[in-house]
Scaffold this motif. Structure first.
Motif, short mmCIF file in Angstrom:
data_model
loop_
_atom_site.label_atom_id
_atom_site.label_comp_id
_atom_site.label_asym_id
_atom_site.label_seq_id
_atom_site.Cartn_x
_atom_site.Cartn_y
_atom_site.Cartn_z
N LEU B 57 0.83 -1.21 0.00
CA LEU B 57 0.00 0.00 0.00
C LEU B 57 0.87 1.26 0.00
O LEU B 57 0.56 2.24 -0.68
N ALA B 58 1.97 1.19 0.75
CA ALA B 58 2.85 2.36 0.82
C ALA B 58 3.45 2.66 -0.55
O ALA B 58 3.60 3.81 -0.95
N PHE B 59 3.82 1.59 -1.27
CA PHE B 59 4.37 1.77 -2.61
C PHE B 59 3.28 2.26 -3.58
O PHE B 59 3.55 2.99 -4.53
N LEU B 60 2.07 1.81 -3.31
CA LEU B 60 0.94 2.15 -4.18
C LEU B 60 0.68 3.66 -4.18
O LEU B 60 0.30 4.23 -5.21
N VAL B 61 0.90 4.31 -3.01
CA VAL B 61 0.49 5.72 -2.88
C VAL B 61 1.07 6.62 -3.99
O VAL B 61 0.32 7.23 -4.75
N PRO B 62 2.41 6.70 -4.12
CA PRO B 62 2.92 7.57 -5.19
C PRO B 62 2.55 7.08 -6.57
O PRO B 62 2.31 7.88 -7.49
N LEU B 63 2.46 5.76 -6.73
CA LEU B 63 2.11 5.20 -8.04
C LEU B 63 0.70 5.62 -8.45
O LEU B 63 0.45 6.05 -9.59
N LEU B 64 -0.21 5.55 -7.50
CA LEU B 64 -1.60 5.92 -7.81
C LEU B 64 -1.71 7.43 -8.04
O LEU B 64 -2.44 7.88 -8.93
N LEU B 65 -0.96 8.20 -7.25
CA LEU B 65 -0.99 9.65 -7.44
C LEU B 65 -0.52 10.00 -8.86
O LEU B 65 -1.15 10.78 -9.57
N ALA B 66 0.61 9.40 -9.25
CA ALA B 66 1.16 9.69 -10.58
C ALA B 66 0.20 9.22 -11.67
O ALA B 66 -0.04 9.93 -12.65
N ALA B 67 -0.34 8.01 -11.50
CA ALA B 67 -1.24 7.47 -12.51
C ALA B 67 -2.49 8.34 -12.64
O ALA B 67 -2.99 8.58 -13.74
N SER B 68 -2.99 8.85 -11.51
CA SER B 68 -4.16 9.73 -11.57
C SER B 68 -3.84 10.98 -12.38
O SER B 68 -4.63 11.42 -13.21
N GLY B 69 -2.67 11.54 -12.13
CA GLY B 69 -2.27 12.72 -12.89
C GLY B 69 -2.18 12.42 -14.37
O GLY B 69 -2.62 13.21 -15.21
N LEU B 70 -1.64 11.23 -14.69
CA LEU B 70 -1.47 10.88 -16.10
C LEU B 70 -2.81 10.70 -16.80
O LEU B 70 -2.92 10.91 -18.02
N LEU B 71 -3.84 10.31 -16.06
CA LEU B 71 -5.17 10.20 -16.68
C LEU B 71 -5.57 11.55 -17.26
O LEU B 71 -6.18 11.61 -18.33
N LEU B 72 -5.19 12.63 -16.57
CA LEU B 72 -5.52 13.97 -17.06
C LEU B 72 -4.75 14.29 -18.33
O LEU B 72 -5.31 14.74 -19.32
N THR B 73 -3.42 14.08 -18.28
CA THR B 73 -2.62 14.49 -19.44
C THR B 73 -2.91 13.60 -20.65
O THR B 73 -2.96 14.09 -21.77
N PHE B 74 -3.13 12.31 -20.42
CA PHE B 74 -3.47 11.45 -21.55
C PHE B 74 -4.80 11.88 -22.16
O PHE B 74 -4.99 11.84 -23.37
N PHE B 184 2.18 4.07 9.98
CA PHE B 184 1.18 3.18 10.52
C PHE B 184 1.84 1.88 10.98
O PHE B 184 2.50 1.20 10.17
N ASP B 185 1.73 1.56 12.25
CA ASP B 185 2.12 0.25 12.75
C ASP B 185 3.55 -0.14 12.34
O ASP B 185 3.79 -1.24 11.84
N ASN B 186 4.50 0.79 12.53
CA ASN B 186 5.91 0.49 12.24
C ASN B 186 6.19 0.10 10.79
O ASN B 186 7.19 -0.52 10.49
N SER B 187 5.27 0.43 9.88
CA SER B 187 5.52 0.11 8.48
C SER B 187 6.03 1.36 7.77
O SER B 187 6.37 2.35 8.42
N ARG B 188 6.08 1.30 6.42
CA ARG B 188 6.46 2.49 5.67
C ARG B 188 5.21 3.22 5.19
O ARG B 188 5.29 4.12 4.38
N LEU B 189 4.07 2.76 5.66
CA LEU B 189 2.81 3.31 5.17
C LEU B 189 2.35 4.48 6.01
O LEU B 189 2.27 4.38 7.24
N SER B 190 2.02 5.57 5.35
CA SER B 190 1.39 6.69 6.04
C SER B 190 -0.07 6.72 5.62
O SER B 190 -0.38 6.83 4.43
N LEU B 191 -0.94 6.57 6.62
CA LEU B 191 -2.37 6.52 6.29
C LEU B 191 -2.84 7.83 5.67
O LEU B 191 -3.67 7.85 4.77
N LEU B 192 -2.24 8.94 6.15
CA LEU B 192 -2.60 10.24 5.60
C LEU B 192 -2.33 10.27 4.10
O LEU B 192 -3.17 10.70 3.29
N SER B 193 -1.14 9.76 3.70
CA SER B 193 -0.81 9.81 2.28
C SER B 193 -1.73 8.90 1.48
O SER B 193 -2.12 9.23 0.36
N LEU B 194 -2.09 7.76 2.07
CA LEU B 194 -3.01 6.85 1.36
C LEU B 194 -4.35 7.53 1.16
O LEU B 194 -4.94 7.48 0.06
N ALA B 195 -4.80 8.23 2.21
CA ALA B 195 -6.07 8.95 2.08
C ALA B 195 -5.97 10.02 1.01
O ALA B 195 -6.87 10.20 0.18
#
Lengths: 371, 356, 324
Positions: B57-74, B184-195
């Motif tokens: 999920l932590a890795f997903l956050v920037p990937l999803l942000l970038a992909a969302s942006g690309l939906l606009l430019t595409f 979150f829970d000693n992981s690399r995931l920030s719930l704020l960023s996921l939100a």
């Protein structure tokens, strides 16, 4: 090169095609065909866009080809003088029918009579021409890579219809696009409804001042393939807020479909409509109060019903003071629908005539290049 | 075209996946690894424990942000390949605030994230202006800017921002705890960023389906000339699309330095921008599919990192699996098109046979 | 700096530029026929690996180059098939292949990293090597450099002086017209895309077997994109493209040189030069910026300047043609 010398052509074989003039390109194409051993040459409007000097050269070489080398030449042309000068016999075609022929030379009016028969009676219409000037051009010239339009001065009154006649590529397209702000003025002044001439005249400005432009290629310049009618409606509506009111746009599209008699659904993709229905929908999208409508070939490729319908719509707009400038290759349409007719030939406005006081003979002559 | 889809047509969308799996399996066999073991390791690497899932999920956050942006430019018809650089510039801008600006607790992180968005947006606008004003195709402008951003990172790490104990060339010193996103829970995931990522995607979806601006972008992407004649200002909308995409990508970069890492690193993005391009291509620019594909990519790549740790196989295996999948879907995804080509070839062959 | 040093630097520029020249020629051929092969960056990487490994395992340099050419040709064939037969977006396929080539090379090359391997021996051309100045710069190199230089001339001659070259260009400029005159456009596009791809593959081997011997992950990363930009800068002409590649090689050499003289400036500033150069030259050739500049130039210079700076891409670049 030997060939080129034989016909007196001066084509530099090292030039790129892009850099050759129309006349030189034509000489090149002619040489190419002759080198390939052609015996019958068909020339379709060969003098369009070439200089008088190149025309002489071309005609000389064509005479040589016919008289001394026994080649057969077929010339397709609007220009009666050229036909008279070059040809031995003329066949006249009108609306897809062969309507007669003459041995040449013969008096021009005989050919003209065959070509146009009689102008249809001008449909009765209210004369709504007012004296208020909507558009004034003062010595406007426009340049493109192919052609330079010599300075044009003219006025268009509110409610007036100005038809631009001429062979395709004679400069009328340049003028129309310049009026729409799609081409920059090379020189001169353009005033719309008394706007200042210093105004930077581009397309968005023209739109803001109530100018609408309908291009000939509807799906290339006008409609967006891949968008539905509803989406088109939402696109041209003034945006209120961030989000589209789809229900409203859909309802609007449905209303327009009914009033403008478009065969289609709000959910139809625009490219799936027929040409006539696309044109109807383009009209439906035009804003209500317009100062000036500019059109290229408004009825090209449409059936008679759509054609009449479109002119009814335009007449309704005229009565509220909208001026109309249009280009048409259909001389009958120009003569029947215009108040004034501006005739273009070879990048020049040859003459402006009142539609009521002209006839096909005169128009034919003017278009053919006689001043 | 038959009214009822054939069996082949129905299972068609699955075939590229199977083929991609087959190709990676072959690669594994060639490399002398038991493919079952390898796939199991990848599965465990992605979903084996809750910590692993958080990592996906932590890795997903920037990937999803970038992909969302690309939906606009595409949508606007732009190939924003410069997104990689936009992520990096976002990371740099966030790092600058984290390293150099001291703010009260409630303001520090919001300002870092805003800076990240601004950094990405500026870099995207640069590519956009190069295109609209300079006539430089966005692919080449973007690539050059990507490399400049990477070099800029290296310069900062080796130069002005090097840790006090000396330049390690690997990264800056870790930011203070107050400057980092709560994890979150000693992981690399920030719930704020996921939100934020979910919110960003929802916002993009809303813009694209229901806003006037989204409609204008669509018109521009379909037919720029007609859109212009219908009153759409192409330059403004294209630049706006670039800027928004850049802002989302930049935010992704900020999340990378503020939660995945704790400092600015040399390969701070590590190709997430390119990966996001692949996500959107595989999703076929479809809104609903984009987050699903992004999640899938994130799982595969996390899994392949575990695979590398366990078997010494290069983690690029995950990229190969996804890359082959995207390629096959691009090539053969459209059933009717493939059918037409096959039919034509068969006809031609038959003609040749009957002639010979 | 004395003249021997200068000549040595110029010689190294030519060597640095050689693989780029080969790749640029290949891509120019492909794009002139109407096919953009955007996969170049990945294809260079994978073919560099393939060339190195093949030469290492077989001991034959020739097989190394052949293997590399095969990889490049395969990539080009995929792009061509996807766009010419399946009507998919060339840019999208090329981009995905660029990514895929990169990850494949990283994965497959893992166990060949930093191994000593074979390399193309330098061979000085008799007689020519003794020409003052030019001899040491151009003719005391290895076969890769000679191949690159020869390739520029052959490609130029082929494109602009032969009938086959004319047909190639017509397939990229006006495919409908070419088709109506009996040119098998699709077949030609396949042929030249694959040929161009094979040359790109050889460029990859030129790196791993001559200019930057050996293999490491990301060995040639970035060079493919630079080569693509040089094709544009070169106005789709192999000669101008070669000049662009030499210019690029010169900036690299210059960077190394300046680095020595100004050690306090960060290395990255010099590494940034090629990318800045890429933006600047693309701005110059795009016409949007160049047109107003040209308008201000003296009239006598305008025409030569324009032909030097500007070039239009093949008119039908990337566009499909329906032959049936």
């Amino acid at each position: 090169m030997q060939l080129a010398q034989r016909y007196g052509f001066e084509v530099d074989p090292h030039e790129r095609i892009d850099d050759l003039s129309m006349g030189e390109r034509q000489q090149l194409e002619l040489l190419r065909l002759l080198a390939g051993g052609a015996h019958v040459l068909i020339l379709d409007e060969p003098t369009t866009g070439i200089s008088a000097e190149q025309k002489e050269l071309l005609f000389d070489s064509m005479r040589t080809l016919a008289r001394e080398e026994g080649k057969t030449l077929i010339l397709v042309s609007h220009k009666l003088d050229e036909v008279q000068e070059l040809c031995d016999y003329a066949y006249v075609l009108r609306k897809g029918r062969h309507v007669g022929g003459r041995s040449l030379p013969c008096p021009n009016p005989e050919l003209v009579a065959l070509m146009f028969e009689q102008l249809p009676p001008r449909p009765a219409r209210r004369n709504t021409t007012q004296t208020e000037t909507v558009l004034e051009l003062q010595a406007v010239s426009v340049r493109s890579t192919r052609l330079e339009l010599e300075p044009v001065s003219l006025q268009v009154q509110a409610g007036q219809v100005l038809g631009l006649a001429g062979l395709e590529g004679s400069g009328q397209e340049l003028l129309l696009r310049a009026c729409a702000g799609l081409l920059p003025l090379a020189a001169g002044r353009l005033q719309l409804n008394g706007t200042s001439a210093q105004l930077h005249w581009d397309y968005p400005t023209a739109r803001r001042h109530g100018v609408a432009y309908l291009a000939a290629g509807r799906l290339e310049e006008g409609l967006v393939a891949g968008l539905t009618l509803t989406e088109h409606m939402a696109l041209v509506n003034k945006a209120h807020g961030l989000l589209v009111d789809w229900a409203h746009s859909r309802q609007q599209a449905a209303e327009h479909i009914t009033t403008y008699q478009v065969v289609g659904q709000p959910e139809s993709y625009i490219e799936n409509l027929s040409g006539g229905n696309q044109q109807r929908f383009l009209f439906a999208m035009l804003p209500k109060d317009l100062t000036l409508i500019l059109m290229e070939h408004p009825t090209r490729g449409l059936d008679i019903r759509s054609t009449d319908w479109i002119w009814e719509q335009l007449d309704a707009r005229r009565s509220t003071g909208t001026a109309i400038i249009f280009i048409s290759a259909d001389l009958d349409e120009v003569a029947a629908r215009s108040d004034q007719i501006a005739v273009f030939s070879g990048g020049r406005l040859v003459r402006t005539v009142a539609a009521a006081q002209t006839d096909a003979d005169e128009l034919g002559h003017l278009i053919g290049g006689a001043a | 075209m038959s009214a009822k889809p054939s069996f082949l047509q129905r299972i068609w969308p699955l075939l590229p996946g199977l083929a991609a799996l087959l190709i990676t399996t072959l690669l594994l066999v060639v490399m002398g690894t038991d493919p079952i073991d390898a796939y199991l390791a990848m599965w465990q690497g992605a979903f084996g424990s809750s910590a692993r899932i958080y990592s996906v999920l932590a890795f997903l956050v920037p990937l999803l942000l970038a992909a969302s942006g690309l939906l606009l430019t595409f949508k606007a018809g732009l190939w924003n390949i410069g997104i990689e650089g936009q992520i990096i510039m976002g990371a740099i801008a966030a790092s600058w605030v984290a390293l150099r600006v001291q703010l009260p607790a409630g303001l520090q992180i919001p300002l870092e994230l805003l800076a990240a968005m601004a950094g990405g947006a500026v870099w995207a606008l640069l590519a956009g202006v190069l295109k609209t004003r300079g006539g430089v195709h966005e692919i080449f402008g973007g690539l050059a800017l990507n490399n400049l951003a990477i070099l800029f990172t290296n310069y900062l790490i080796a130069g002005p921002w090097q840790p006090p104990e000396g330049g390690s060339f690997r990264g800056t010193q870790p930011f203070g705890a107050h400057a980092l996103l709560p994890l979150f829970d000693n992981s690399r995931l920030s719930l704020l960023s996921l939100a934020l990522a979910v919110l960003a995607f929802a916002g993009v979806a809303l813009l694209l389906t229901n806003s006037h601006w989204g409609l204008r972008l669509k018109a521009l992407g379909q037919n720029a000339r007609s859109a212009f004649l219908l009153g759409v200002s192409s330059q403004r909308e294209l630049l706006l699309a670039m800027a928004l995409c850049g802002a989302l990508a930049g935010l992704g970069g900020g999340v990378r330095v503020l939660s995945w890492f704790d400092s600015l690193r040399q390969s701070i993005s590590g190709g997430i921008g390119y990966l996001a391009l692949m996500v959107v291509l595989l999703a076929g620019f479809r809104l609903v599919l984009t987050p699903l594909v992004a999640f899938f990519f994130s799982a595969v790549l996390n899994g392949s990192i575990t695979l590398q740790l366990r078997t010494q196989l290069h983690s690029a295996l995950g990229d190969i699996l996804t890359g082959v999948l995207v390629l096959l879907v691009l090539l053969f995804g459209n059933y009717t098109r493939v059918q037409r080509v096959v039919l034509r070839a068969a006809q031609a062959a038959r003609r040749r046979l009957s002639d010979g | 700096m004395d003249s021997t040093q200068l000549i040595a630097i110029l010689g190294s520029i030519v060597l640095q530029a050689a693989p780029l020249i080969i790749a640029v020629c290949g891509e120019t051929i492909s794009e002139r026929a109407g096919v953009i092969n955007l996969s170049m960056d990945g294809s260079l990487l994978l073919s560099a690996l393939a060339g190195f490994v093949a030469a290492l395992l077989t001991g034959s340099l020739l097989l190394g180059f052949l293997a590399a050419a095969a990889v490049g040709a395969l990539f080009a064939a995929i792009v061509a098939f996807g766009s010419l037969h399946l009507r998919q977006n060339q840019v999208a396929i090329g981009f995905v292949l660029a990514m895929l080539g990169d990850s494949l090379s990283a994965f497959l090359g893992q166990s060949y990293t930093r191994l000593p391997g074979p390399s193309v021996p330098s061979w000085h051309i008799p007689l020519l090597k003794d020409i003052p100045v030019l001899g040491p710069i151009f003719f005391r190199q290895d076969a890769v450099v000679y191949f690159a230089l020869l390739l520029v001339l052959v490609t130029w001659w082929f494109l602009f002086r032969t009938r086959a070259g004319l047909e190639l260009r017509s397939a990229g400029e006006r495919p409908e017209a070419a088709f109506s005159r009996g040119v098998a456009v699709r077949k030609l596009r396949y042929l030249y895309a694959i040929l161009g791809g094979a040359l790109v593959g050889m460029a990859g081997a030129a790196y791993s077997l001559s200019v930057k011997i050996g293999w490491a992950e990301g060995h040639t990363r970035g060079m493919g994109w630079i080569a693509l930009a040089i094709v544009i800068f070169g106005g789709w002409s192999p000669v101008r493209g070669a000049i662009g590649a030499l210019l690029f090689g010169a900036t690299k050499a210059l960077a190394t040189l300046l680095q020595r003289s100004f050690p306090q400036v960060a290395l990255v500033a010099f590494n940034a030069i090629p990318w800045l150069l890429m933006i600047v030259v693309l701005l110059l050739v795009s016409g949007k910026l160049a047109a107003p500049l040209l308008a201000r130039a003296p009239a006598a210079l305008r025409r030569p300047l324009r032909s030097l700076l500007q070039a239009a891409p093949p008119a039908a670049l990337g566009q499909p043609l329906d032959e049936s």
